[in-house]
Each structure stands twice: as structure tokens, then as C-alpha cells.
Design an enzyme around this catalytic site. Sequence first.
Site, PDB file in Angstrom:
ATOM      1  N   ARG A  50      28.020  27.312  40.951  1.00  9.03           N
ATOM      2  CA  ARG A  50      28.329  28.699  40.573  1.00  9.03           C
ATOM      3  C   ARG A  50      29.412  28.740  39.506  1.00  9.03           C
ATOM      4  NH1 ARG A  50      29.714  31.881  45.673  1.00  9.03           N
ATOM      5  NH2 ARG A  50      29.913  33.566  44.180  1.00  9.03           N
ATOM      6  N   TYR A  60      29.057  43.730  29.960  1.00 11.34           N
ATOM      7  CA  TYR A  60      30.155  44.656  29.645  1.00 11.34           C
ATOM      8  C   TYR A  60      31.470  44.055  30.095  1.00 11.34           C
ATOM      9  CZ  TYR A  60      29.094  46.215  34.488  1.00 11.34           C
ATOM     10  OH  TYR A  60      28.815  46.270  35.829  1.00 11.34           O
ATOM     11  N   MET A  75      35.407  44.615  31.528  1.00  9.17           N
ATOM     12  CA  MET A  75      36.076  45.609  32.381  1.00  9.17           C
ATOM     13  C   MET A  75      37.504  45.201  32.750  1.00  9.17           C
ATOM     14  SD  MET A  75      34.368  45.218  36.165  1.00  9.17           S
ATOM     15  CE  MET A  75      35.619  46.215  36.949  1.00  9.17           C
ATOM     16  N   LYS A 112      40.798  46.219  35.750  1.00 10.95           N
ATOM     17  CA  LYS A 112      41.175  46.906  36.986  1.00 10.95           C
ATOM     18  C   LYS A 112      42.383  47.788  36.639  1.00 10.95           C
ATOM     19  CE  LYS A 112      38.385  45.102  40.199  1.00 10.95           C
ATOM     20  NZ  LYS A 112      38.663  43.953  41.062  1.00 10.95           N
ATOM     21  N   HIS A 122      32.581  45.369  48.037  1.00 12.81           N
ATOM     22  CA  HIS A 122      31.944  45.147  46.740  1.00 12.81           C
ATOM     23  C   HIS A 122      30.881  44.036  46.855  1.00 12.81           C
ATOM     24  CE1 HIS A 122      31.687  44.226  42.403  1.00 12.81           C
ATOM     25  NE2 HIS A 122      31.755  42.968  42.770  1.00 12.81           N
ATOM     26  N   GLN A 138      24.586  37.676  38.855  1.00 17.03           N
ATOM     27  CA  GLN A 138      25.757  38.062  38.068  1.00 17.03           C
ATOM     28  C   GLN A 138      26.611  36.845  37.785  1.00 17.03           C
ATOM     29  OE1 GLN A 138      26.677  37.546  41.033  1.00 17.03           O
ATOM     30  NE2 GLN A 138      28.813  38.011  41.453  1.00 17.03           N
ATOM     31  N   SER A 197      35.351  49.966  42.447  1.00 17.62           N
ATOM     32  CA  SER A 197      34.955  50.416  41.099  1.00 17.62           C
ATOM     33  C   SER A 197      35.340  51.871  40.876  1.00 17.62           C
ATOM     34  CB  SER A 197      33.446  50.245  40.885  1.00 17.62           C
ATOM     35  OG  SER A 197      33.115  48.880  40.889  1.00 17.62           O
TER      36      SER A 197
HETATM   37  O1  76R Z   1      31.176  35.799  44.725  1.00 17.94           O
HETATM   38  C1  76R Z   1      30.880  36.305  45.845  1.00 17.94           C
HETATM   39  O2  76R Z   1      29.742  36.309  46.327  1.00 17.94           O
HETATM   40  C2  76R Z   1      31.962  36.953  46.584  1.00 17.94           C
HETATM   41  C3  76R Z   1      31.936  38.400  46.442  1.00 17.94           C
HETATM   42  C4  76R Z   1      32.269  38.858  45.024  1.00 17.94           C
HETATM   43  C5  76R Z   1      33.487  38.781  44.360  1.00 17.94           C
HETATM   44  C6  76R Z   1      34.789  38.159  44.823  1.00 17.94           C
HETATM   45  C7  76R Z   1      31.339  39.540  44.146  1.00 17.94           C
HETATM   46  C8  76R Z   1      29.993  39.756  44.441  1.00 17.94           C
HETATM   47  N1  76R Z   1      31.992  39.918  43.020  1.00 17.94           N
HETATM   48  C9  76R Z   1      33.306  39.469  43.092  1.00 17.94           C
HETATM   49  C10 76R Z   1      34.300  39.619  42.147  1.00 17.94           C
HETATM   50 MN1  76R Z   1      31.314  41.187  41.588  1.00 17.94          MN
HETATM   51  N2  76R Z   1      30.570  42.413  40.161  1.00 17.94           N
HETATM   52  C11 76R Z   1      31.336  43.113  39.246  1.00 17.94           C
HETATM   53  C12 76R Z   1      30.503  44.083  38.600  1.00 17.94           C
HETATM   54  O3  76R Z   1      30.176  47.777  37.352  1.00 17.94           O
HETATM   55  C13 76R Z   1      31.032  47.590  38.252  1.00 17.94           C
HETATM   56  O4  76R Z   1      31.402  48.525  39.006  1.00 17.94           O
HETATM   57  C14 76R Z   1      31.653  46.231  38.438  1.00 17.94           C
HETATM   58  C15 76R Z   1      31.001  45.131  37.631  1.00 17.94           C
HETATM   59  C16 76R Z   1      29.213  43.917  39.088  1.00 17.94           C
HETATM   60  C17 76R Z   1      27.989  44.693  38.692  1.00 17.94           C
HETATM   61  C18 76R Z   1      29.272  42.864  40.074  1.00 17.94           C
HETATM   62  C19 76R Z   1      28.184  42.397  40.802  1.00 17.94           C
HETATM   63  N3  76R Z   1      33.131  41.237  40.707  1.00 17.94           N
HETATM   64  C20 76R Z   1      34.212  40.463  41.042  1.00 17.94           C
HETATM   65  C21 76R Z   1      35.278  40.709  40.093  1.00 17.94           C
HETATM   66  C22 76R Z   1      36.659  40.039  40.082  1.00 17.94           C
HETATM   67  C23 76R Z   1      37.599  41.002  40.786  1.00 17.94           C
HETATM   68  C24 76R Z   1      38.988  40.497  41.031  1.00 17.94           C
HETATM   69  O5  76R Z   1      39.189  39.272  41.144  1.00 17.94           O
HETATM   70  O6  76R Z   1      39.877  41.364  41.127  1.00 17.94           O
HETATM   71  C25 76R Z   1      34.822  41.656  39.208  1.00 17.94           C
HETATM   72  C26 76R Z   1      35.552  42.231  38.017  1.00 17.94           C
HETATM   73  C27 76R Z   1      33.485  41.982  39.606  1.00 17.94           C
HETATM   74  C28 76R Z   1      32.696  42.933  38.994  1.00 17.94           C
HETATM   75  N4  76R Z   1      29.448  41.109  42.484  1.00 17.94           N
HETATM   76  C29 76R Z   1      29.095  40.377  43.600  1.00 17.94           C
HETATM   77  C30 76R Z   1      28.271  41.581  41.902  1.00 17.94           C
HETATM   78  C31 76R Z   1      27.151  41.118  42.692  1.00 17.94           C
HETATM   79  C32 76R Z   1      25.691  41.406  42.355  1.00 17.94           C
HETATM   80  C33 76R Z   1      27.666  40.370  43.736  1.00 17.94           C
HETATM   81  C34 76R Z   1      26.890  39.663  44.834  1.00 17.94           C
HETATM   82  C35 76R Z   1      26.789  38.225  44.424  1.00 17.94           C
HETATM   83  C36 76R Z   1      26.047  37.336  45.351  1.00 17.94           C
HETATM   84  O7  76R Z   1      26.133  37.508  46.562  1.00 17.94           O
HETATM   85  O8  76R Z   1      25.381  36.439  44.807  1.00 17.94           O
END
Ligand code: 76R
Length: 251
Positions: free
Chosen positions: A130, A144, A146, A148, A171, A184, A222
Site C-alpha cells: 500500500r 484533488y 485538500m 484540514k 471516515h 484511493q 470532511s
Molecule cells: O487506510 C485505511 O484503510 C485506514 C482508514 C483511512 C485513513 C487513515 C482511510 C480510508 N483514509 C485515511 C486517511 Mn481516506 N480519503 C480521503 C478522501 O473528499 C473527501 O471528503 C476526502 C478525500 C477520500 C475520498 C478518501 C477515501 N483520507 C485519509 C487522509 C489523511 C488524514 C490525516 O492523516 O489527517 C485524508 C486527507 C483522506 C482523504 N479513505 C479511506 C478513502 C477510502 C475509499 C478509504 C477506504 C480505504 C480502504 O479500506 O481500502
Amino acid sequence: MSQAVSTYEGWYVYHDFRKIDWNKWKSINPSEREQMIQELLETIQKWSSVENNRKGSFGQYAILGHKADLLFVHLRPTIDELNEVKLQFDKLDFADVTSTPYSFTSVVELSSYTIPPGTDPFSDPAFRERLEPILPKTQYVCFYPMNKRRLGDDNWYMLSVEERRKMMKSHGMIGRSYAGRVRQIITGAIGFDDWEWGVSLFSDDPLTFKKLVTEMRFDEVSARFGEFGPFYVGCRLTSDGLTSLLSDNIK
Ligand code: 76R
């Protein structure tokens, strides 16, 4: 002071958006154009070959709308290689008919929010995969940048790690409900670029991007903290696809 989140980093990533100057391109004679395409394809071939021995990944896409025409995505173990790749493109004759309306430099990032304390995530071989992902070969891409938010009570960076973990859990649950439909790659850009993260989504159905992003908009992390940059959506290009994008119906 709140405790900073610990993160795991993998390959460095360069999103290189290109716009084609069609007037300039069409004014070049066909045989010269043909030669420029060949030279471009040879370079792309070299870029793609890093996937064979897991030394990186490469993807190319046709971007919709006015913001760009092409997107090249490079993943490499070092930032130096990304710089080389950038210069390799700039030295091609084809580069002279393009400009770079946008680019994004970041690194694949996994955070520790959902990792139980005391466990070594590397004990699962999937974790390294990963961090060093081969770009999914789906038909569509969405990108895109982004941030926080840091505003009054809605300051992500002032929350306790427990509050942040709780929100990231919710999330992740939403994300996981899209398993199999979207992939993603989250890339961290703090210290590298103007936004804190890049979000790259991959799917065979572009509507999935809209559904997923909408659902996340209503989720607390978000809704309260997400700030978003420009959105780009594109279609994956094969070498033949790129050739026909540049050659079909050119007068
Ligand atoms: O990696 C993992 O499976 C653990 C859960 C997870 C984390 C820690 C996760 C899952 N994400 C994580 C971190 Mn995410 N993600 C985004 C967006 O448009 C928006 O509102 C936000 C944009 C999408 C669409 C998305 C999708 N994620 C993050 C972080 C870092 C945050 C921090 O450290 O403060 C960001 C900025 C972010 C944003 N996220 C998932 C997804 C999807 C589809 C998953 C499920 C992944 C999976 O299970 O394979």
C-alpha cells in the site's frame, strides 16, 4: 500541544498536468509530429517499465475540461528520480507544445489512526504494497488536493489524537463500503506542496467518485475540516489511446 499523528511514507509521487497548445501542434508538419509522438512513446515506455521490477509506477490520463489535457502520474522511491522524470519530459520536442497548468508533489502516506497501538503494520506484507502501490489500471481517475481546516473550534491540529482517531475511523468505514468499486491513494504533501494532501481515486465508473465524495462531505471529518482544491477527472490512456488523441482528425 496536541500529539502529532505518526505517519508511514512510501513512494514519492509527481502529478504532472499538461495542456496542449493545439494551434502550435497542428502547425507542425505531419512527419515531424509523427517523430515527436514516437519519441514521447519511447520515453513513456521507459517510465512504464519501472513497474516490472517494482521500482515505481506510471499512469497517463486524458483530463476533461479546460484545466488540463493530459495527466502523467509518476511514483518512484526517491524524489531525485521524480526530478529526473520531469526533466526527461521537458527535454522532449513534444514538451515544447505543452504547458504545465498544475502539478503536485507528494509522497504516499498511511497514518497510524487505524493501526492498533503496539502492532507492527509491516508484519502484514500488504502494508508495504500500500505504501508502494502500482497504479490501478481502472478506466477513470479523479485527483484533488485538500487541507484540514484550522479555524476557531474547527482546528484539526488542536484536537486530541483520540478525537482525530474517532473521526478517521468513521471516515475509513465509509471508504471501506466502497471496496471493490474505488481505490484511493492518499499522498502527503506537507512541506512539499501548497496543500496538505493529494487524493487520487481510481474507478471503472466515474459516478462512483461523485457518490463517494458526496457521502464523505456529510461525514464529520470532511464536513467540519475538509478544504478542497481544484478537482480533475480523467480517462486512462493506453499508448494507442495517446497516439490517437494526438493524431486523429488533425487537419
Ligand atoms: O487506510 C485505511 O484503510 C485506514 C482508514 C483511512 C485513513 C487513515 C482511510 C480510508 N483514509 C485515511 C486517511 Mn481516506 N480519503 C480521503 C478522501 O473528499 C473527501 O471528503 C476526502 C478525500 C477520500 C475520498 C478518501 C477515501 N483520507 C485519509 C487522509 C489523511 C488524514 C490525516 O492523516 O489527517 C485524508 C486527507 C483522506 C482523504 N479513505 C479511506 C478513502 C477510502 C475509499 C478509504 C477506504 C480505504 C480502504 O479500506 O481500502
